[in-house]
Design a protein around this motif. Structure first.
Motif, PDB file in Angstrom:
ATOM      1  N   LEU A 303     -31.291  19.219   0.019  1.00  0.00           N
ATOM      2  CA  LEU A 303     -31.502  18.144   0.997  1.00  0.00           C
ATOM      3  C   LEU A 303     -30.371  18.153   2.018  1.00  0.00           C
ATOM      4  CD1 LEU A 303     -32.596  15.347  -1.498  1.00  0.00           C
ATOM      5  CD2 LEU A 303     -34.052  16.902  -0.182  1.00  0.00           C
ATOM      6  N   ASN A 304     -30.730  18.131   3.287  1.00  0.00           N
ATOM      7  CA  ASN A 304     -29.750  18.263   4.358  1.00  0.00           C
ATOM      8  C   ASN A 304     -29.537  16.983   5.166  1.00  0.00           C
ATOM      9  OD1 ASN A 304     -29.504  21.149   3.881  1.00  0.00           O
ATOM     10  ND2 ASN A 304     -31.563  21.304   4.776  1.00  0.00           N
ATOM     11  N   GLY A 305     -30.331  15.958   4.902  1.00  0.00           N
ATOM     12  CA  GLY A 305     -30.240  14.749   5.710  1.00  0.00           C
ATOM     13  C   GLY A 305     -28.994  13.932   5.420  1.00  0.00           C
ATOM     14  N   LYS A 306     -28.654  13.073   6.356  1.00  0.00           N
ATOM     15  CA  LYS A 306     -27.553  12.129   6.149  1.00  0.00           C
ATOM     16  C   LYS A 306     -27.967  11.131   5.066  1.00  0.00           C
ATOM     17  CE  LYS A 306     -26.057  12.439  10.971  1.00  0.00           C
ATOM     18  NZ  LYS A 306     -25.864  11.698  12.249  1.00  0.00           N
ATOM     19  N   ILE A 307     -27.027  10.806   4.192  1.00  0.00           N
ATOM     20  CA  ILE A 307     -27.357   9.977   3.030  1.00  0.00           C
ATOM     21  C   ILE A 307     -26.779   8.573   3.209  1.00  0.00           C
ATOM     22  CG2 ILE A 307     -27.263   9.777   0.519  1.00  0.00           C
ATOM     23  CD1 ILE A 307     -26.645  12.784   0.430  1.00  0.00           C
ATOM     24  N   TYR A 308     -27.634   7.588   3.026  1.00  0.00           N
ATOM     25  CA  TYR A 308     -27.202   6.190   3.101  1.00  0.00           C
ATOM     26  C   TYR A 308     -27.660   5.464   1.840  1.00  0.00           C
ATOM     27  CZ  TYR A 308     -25.786   6.616   7.974  1.00  0.00           C
ATOM     28  OH  TYR A 308     -25.149   6.977   9.129  1.00  0.00           O
ATOM     29  N   GLN A 309     -26.756   4.618   1.344  1.00  0.00           N
ATOM     30  CA  GLN A 309     -27.024   3.866   0.121  1.00  0.00           C
ATOM     31  C   GLN A 309     -26.778   2.381   0.382  1.00  0.00           C
ATOM     32  OE1 GLN A 309     -28.600   3.252  -2.526  1.00  0.00           O
ATOM     33  NE2 GLN A 309     -27.685   4.691  -3.997  1.00  0.00           N
ATOM     34  N   SER A 310     -27.544   1.537  -0.283  1.00  0.00           N
ATOM     35  CA  SER A 310     -27.405   0.084  -0.128  1.00  0.00           C
ATOM     36  C   SER A 310     -26.311  -0.437  -1.055  1.00  0.00           C
ATOM     37  CB  SER A 310     -28.738  -0.602  -0.438  1.00  0.00           C
ATOM     38  OG  SER A 310     -29.186  -0.226  -1.742  1.00  0.00           O
ATOM     39  N   SER A 311     -25.136   0.156  -0.950  1.00  0.00           N
ATOM     40  CA  SER A 311     -24.055  -0.122  -1.903  1.00  0.00           C
ATOM     41  C   SER A 311     -22.806  -0.701  -1.254  1.00  0.00           C
ATOM     42  CB  SER A 311     -23.678   1.184  -2.627  1.00  0.00           C
ATOM     43  OG  SER A 311     -23.373   2.212  -1.700  1.00  0.00           O
ATOM     44  N   LYS A 312     -22.930  -1.216  -0.030  1.00  0.00           N
ATOM     45  CA  LYS A 312     -21.744  -1.727   0.659  1.00  0.00           C
ATOM     46  C   LYS A 312     -21.187  -2.963  -0.036  1.00  0.00           C
ATOM     47  CE  LYS A 312     -19.962  -2.983   5.219  1.00  0.00           C
ATOM     48  NZ  LYS A 312     -18.809  -2.057   5.077  1.00  0.00           N
ATOM     49  N   ARG A 313     -22.079  -3.739  -0.656  1.00  0.00           N
ATOM     50  CA  ARG A 313     -21.642  -4.987  -1.302  1.00  0.00           C
ATOM     51  C   ARG A 313     -21.920  -4.895  -2.803  1.00  0.00           C
ATOM     52  NH1 ARG A 313     -23.919  -9.514   2.902  1.00  0.00           N
ATOM     53  NH2 ARG A 313     -22.683 -10.934   1.629  1.00  0.00           N
ATOM     54  N   ILE A 314     -20.899  -4.465  -3.531  1.00  0.00           N
ATOM     55  CA  ILE A 314     -20.979  -4.380  -4.984  1.00  0.00           C
ATOM     56  C   ILE A 314     -19.907  -5.296  -5.559  1.00  0.00           C
ATOM     57  CG2 ILE A 314     -20.755  -2.899  -7.026  1.00  0.00           C
ATOM     58  CD1 ILE A 314     -21.754  -0.578  -5.430  1.00  0.00           C
ATOM     59  N   GLY A 315     -20.312  -6.185  -6.468  1.00  0.00           N
ATOM     60  CA  GLY A 315     -19.361  -7.118  -7.063  1.00  0.00           C
ATOM     61  C   GLY A 315     -18.474  -6.450  -8.098  1.00  0.00           C
ATOM     62  N   LYS A 316     -17.436  -7.171  -8.506  1.00  0.00           N
ATOM     63  CA  LYS A 316     -16.519  -6.657  -9.517  1.00  0.00           C
ATOM     64  C   LYS A 316     -17.238  -6.337 -10.820  1.00  0.00           C
ATOM     65  CE  LYS A 316     -12.600  -9.287  -7.661  1.00  0.00           C
ATOM     66  NZ  LYS A 316     -11.619 -10.361  -7.943  1.00  0.00           N
ATOM     67  N   ASN A 317     -18.350  -7.036 -11.058  1.00  0.00           N
ATOM     68  CA  ASN A 317     -19.133  -6.824 -12.275  1.00  0.00           C
ATOM     69  C   ASN A 317     -20.171  -5.709 -12.123  1.00  0.00           C
ATOM     70  OD1 ASN A 317     -20.861  -8.073 -10.498  1.00  0.00           O
ATOM     71  ND2 ASN A 317     -21.014  -9.983 -11.652  1.00  0.00           N
ATOM     72  N   GLY A 318     -20.180  -5.060 -10.941  1.00  0.00           N
ATOM     73  CA  GLY A 318     -21.129  -3.975 -10.698  1.00  0.00           C
ATOM     74  C   GLY A 318     -22.451  -4.409 -10.106  1.00  0.00           C
ATOM     75  N   SER A 319     -22.659  -5.715  -9.921  1.00  0.00           N
ATOM     76  CA  SER A 319     -23.903  -6.206  -9.344  1.00  0.00           C
ATOM     77  C   SER A 319     -23.987  -5.823  -7.867  1.00  0.00           C
ATOM     78  CB  SER A 319     -23.990  -7.723  -9.479  1.00  0.00           C
ATOM     79  OG  SER A 319     -22.872  -8.338  -8.843  1.00  0.00           O
ATOM     80  N   ARG A 320     -25.202  -5.563  -7.407  1.00  0.00           N
ATOM     81  CA  ARG A 320     -25.412  -5.137  -6.021  1.00  0.00           C
ATOM     82  C   ARG A 320     -26.125  -6.237  -5.253  1.00  0.00           C
ATOM     83  NH1 ARG A 320     -26.098   1.297  -5.451  1.00  0.00           N
ATOM     84  NH2 ARG A 320     -24.732   1.896  -7.173  1.00  0.00           N
ATOM     85  N   ASP A 321     -25.482  -6.670  -4.189  1.00  0.00           N
ATOM     86  CA  ASP A 321     -26.037  -7.782  -3.436  1.00  0.00           C
ATOM     87  C   ASP A 321     -27.367  -7.430  -2.783  1.00  0.00           C
ATOM     88  OD1 ASP A 321     -26.039 -10.386  -2.442  1.00  0.00           O
ATOM     89  OD2 ASP A 321     -25.162  -9.758  -0.543  1.00  0.00           O
ATOM     90  N   PHE A 322     -27.606  -6.157  -2.477  1.00  0.00           N
ATOM     91  CA  PHE A 322     -28.865  -5.763  -1.850  1.00  0.00           C
ATOM     92  C   PHE A 322     -30.046  -6.207  -2.697  1.00  0.00           C
ATOM     93  CE2 PHE A 322     -32.345  -2.736  -1.124  1.00  0.00           C
ATOM     94  CZ  PHE A 322     -32.485  -2.825   0.249  1.00  0.00           C
TER      95      PHE A 322
END
Length: 358
Positions: A303-322
């Motif tokens: 895979l050659n595409g640019k990779i984006y993940q919905s991981s900008k907001r991750i809590g200390k407990n590992g929870s993902r705000d997305f």
């Protein structure tokens, strides 16, 4: 229960908002003098039952029609709630209702910092649901959802115990705006109907304005979503919730010709061959770096595409705000996606949920 829903919707992350906003397929409200009837249908895949509740105004003391006497009744506005869904927490936070929450499933599954500051108890979910604590708390309502699993669903146990409970099914809606429209249900339940209507109208206007900008983009980049699982590739169908986000963001979804709203299970070799043509790859499982991706599956070098993940907001407990608040802010998600595909359209935008993987 929140973790279960999180894993259920992950594969689905693989139109026009005005079209879908007219039809919230899974809830309907009928208003009468002193009470309303809330109808929810297909609360989970394969659900054939139409679920109904009578929402009684606090001052209503009349007799209900005989046809309604056997329906579960909830007094509104609700003052004390047990909330077993993280997306419900997001709607309530947007309506400034968190202080009415007396218990949640597990705080470690929740991103909201405000919830962690509240003295809300933890009561588990499914077969581990702490009914005794809930009975002691004596809530006006328990907000949960169903999956059709006798192991994980707690709604049947709540009903049997005589605890007022309600199902939500926003996660089953197939467009970002119809998911967001569930804020109206929370507005009615908690006495903030005008606020909910106002927030919905304002957000819809912003969403449609952004979609119109993206619709006029000269180029629509090809986008891959999903992730490998053994010999298969899992991604959302061409009519899935996230596929419609992509269309509204001015992108071309690699599997947009499929008509499924749910999960596509694809041959991984074919998926990688198709995916190699994509300019962008979004939602690569839960991975948060290119090194982690290749460490888990070296085939991803195709895979050659640019990779984006919905991981900008991750809590200390590992929870993902997305997976918690994005449902309550579809305009912010759309702005993030437009900034990924067409940065020239929103040059001043700063990512809320997404980040580029290095």
């Amino acid at each position: 229960m929140a973790l279960l829903l999180y894993m259920l919707i992950l594969p689905l992350l693989a139109s026009c908002a005005k079209e879908s906003a007219q039809d919230s397929a899974r809830f309907n409200l009928e208003s009468y003098d002193g009470y309303r009837i809330l109808n929810i249908k297909e609360a989970w895949n394969g659900d054939k039952e139409e679920h109904k509740w009578v929402l009684l105004d606090s001052a209503f003391n009349e007799k209900l029609p005989d046809s309604l006497k056997n329906l579960p009744q909830i007094r509104i506005p609700v003052q004390k709630a047990v909330v077993l869904s993280t997306t419900a927490i997001a709607f309530m936070e947007r309506l400034d209702l968190l202080e009415r929450i007396v218990a949640v499933e597990n705080k470690n599954l929740i991103y909201s910092e405000k919830i962690h500051e509240l003295p809300a108890k933890e009561v588990g979910s499914g077969n581990s649901l702490d009914l005794e604590t809930i009975l002691i708390l004596h809530p006006d309502i328990v907000v949960t959802f169903g999956t059709g699993s006798s192991t994980y669903d707690d709604y049947p146990r709540l009903k049997t115990a005589g605890i007022p409970a309600i199902l939500t099914a926003e996660w089953m809606e197939s467009h970002p705006i119809t998911r967001f429209e569930w804020i109206k249900v929370f507005g009615i339940l908690f006495g903030k109907e005008k606020e909910a209507d106002s927030i919905f109208a304002e957000t819809l206007e912003k969403y449609n304005a952004l979609a119109e900008l993206a619709r006029n983009a000269a180029k629509k980049p090809l986008v891959l979503t999903g992730y490998p699982q053994g010999s298969e590739w899992l991604a959302g169908g061409g009519n899935s919730y996230f596929a419609k986000f992509l269309r509204d963001a001015g992108a071309k979804y690699i599997w947009e010709s499929t008509d499924k709203t749910g999960i596509l299970t694809l041959n991984i070799e074919n998926a990688l061959q198709s995916g190699a043509k994509a300019e962008f790859w979004l939602h690569p499982s839960l991975w948060t770096s290119k090194a982690e991706i290749l460490q888990n599956d070296s085939r991803m070098t195709m895979l050659n595409g640019k990779i984006y993940q919905s991981s900008k907001r991750i809590g200390k407990n590992g929870s993902r705000d997305f997976y918690e608040s994005a449902v309550a802010y579809p305009d912010l998600v759309l702005a993030d996606l437009i900034f990924i595909f067409h940065p020239e359209i929103l040059p001043q935008h700063k990512f809320v949920y997404y980040e580029s993987l290095k």
